[in-house]
Design an enzyme around this catalytic site. Structure first.
Site, PDB file in Angstrom:
ATOM      1  N   GLY A  17       0.821  -1.198   0.000  1.00 56.18           N
ATOM      2  CA  GLY A  17       0.000   0.000   0.000  1.00 56.18           C
ATOM      3  C   GLY A  17       0.857   1.250   0.000  1.00 56.18           C
ATOM      4  N   LEU A  18       0.293   2.327   0.528  1.00 57.27           N
ATOM      5  CA  LEU A  18       1.001   3.609   0.485  1.00 57.27           C
ATOM      6  C   LEU A  18       1.873   3.770   1.723  1.00 57.27           C
ATOM      7  CD1 LEU A  18      -1.500   6.099  -1.147  1.00 57.27           C
ATOM      8  CD2 LEU A  18       0.807   5.611  -1.876  1.00 57.27           C
ATOM      9  N   HIS A  19       2.933   2.970   1.794  1.00 61.39           N
ATOM     10  CA  HIS A  19       3.917   3.115   2.863  1.00 61.39           C
ATOM     11  C   HIS A  19       4.964   4.134   2.441  1.00 61.39           C
ATOM     12  CE1 HIS A  19       2.093   0.467   5.498  1.00 61.39           C
ATOM     13  NE2 HIS A  19       2.903  -0.570   5.487  1.00 61.39           N
ATOM     14  N   ALA A  20       6.063   4.150   3.162  1.00 61.18           N
ATOM     15  CA  ALA A  20       7.032   5.235   3.034  1.00 61.18           C
ATOM     16  C   ALA A  20       7.491   5.494   1.605  1.00 61.18           C
ATOM     17  CB  ALA A  20       8.235   4.963   3.925  1.00 61.18           C
ATOM     18  N   ALA A  23       4.647   6.331  -0.860  1.00 62.02           N
ATOM     19  CA  ALA A  23       4.096   7.638  -0.491  1.00 62.02           C
ATOM     20  C   ALA A  23       5.029   8.750  -0.954  1.00 62.02           C
ATOM     21  CB  ALA A  23       3.869   7.724   1.014  1.00 62.02           C
TER      22      ALA A  23
END
Length: 92
Positions: A17-20, A23
Site C-alpha cells: 500500500g502507500l507506505h514510506a 508515499a
C-alpha cells in the site's frame, strides 16, 4: 468561476500500500503539478498528499484522487498511472 474538479478512483495494487517509499513517490509526483491535490479513502476526509500516510492505505484499497487547478486532469491521470503501476517498484 464555478468550482470544477477532476476526480478518479483507483485501486492501490502494490502489496504494502502507500507506505514510506510509495508515499514519497506519490508526493514527488503530486508536486510536479500546479493543481491542488487531495486523496480520499472510503469515508475519510480529504488529505493533502503529505497526509496520505495517516490514511493507512493498504494494498487492495480503493482511493479517490482529486485535483483542482490548471492541470487537474493531467495531475489525476499521472497519479492514477503511478498507483496503477504499483509504484513501478524496481522499474525506472
Amino acid at each position: 468561476g464555478e468550482i470544477s474538479m477532476f476526480v478518479k478512483d483507483v485501486v492501490v495494487q502494490n502489496q504494502v500500500g502507500l507506505h514510506a517509499r510509495p508515499a514519497t513517490f506519490f508526493i514527488q509526483k503530486a508536486n510536479e503539478f500546479k493543481s491542488s491535490i487531495w486523496v480520499e479513502k472510503e469515508e475519510s476526509k480529504r488529505k493533502e498528499p503529505f497526509g496520505i500516510l495517516s490514511l493507512g492505505i493498504v494494498g487492495g484499497t480503493t482511493i479517490r484522487i482529486i485535483a483542482d487547478g490548471p492541470d487537474e486532469e493531467a495531475a489525476v491521470k499521472g497519479l492514477v498511472d503511478l498507483v496503477d503501476s504499483g509504484f513501478a517498484e524496481g522499474a525506472r
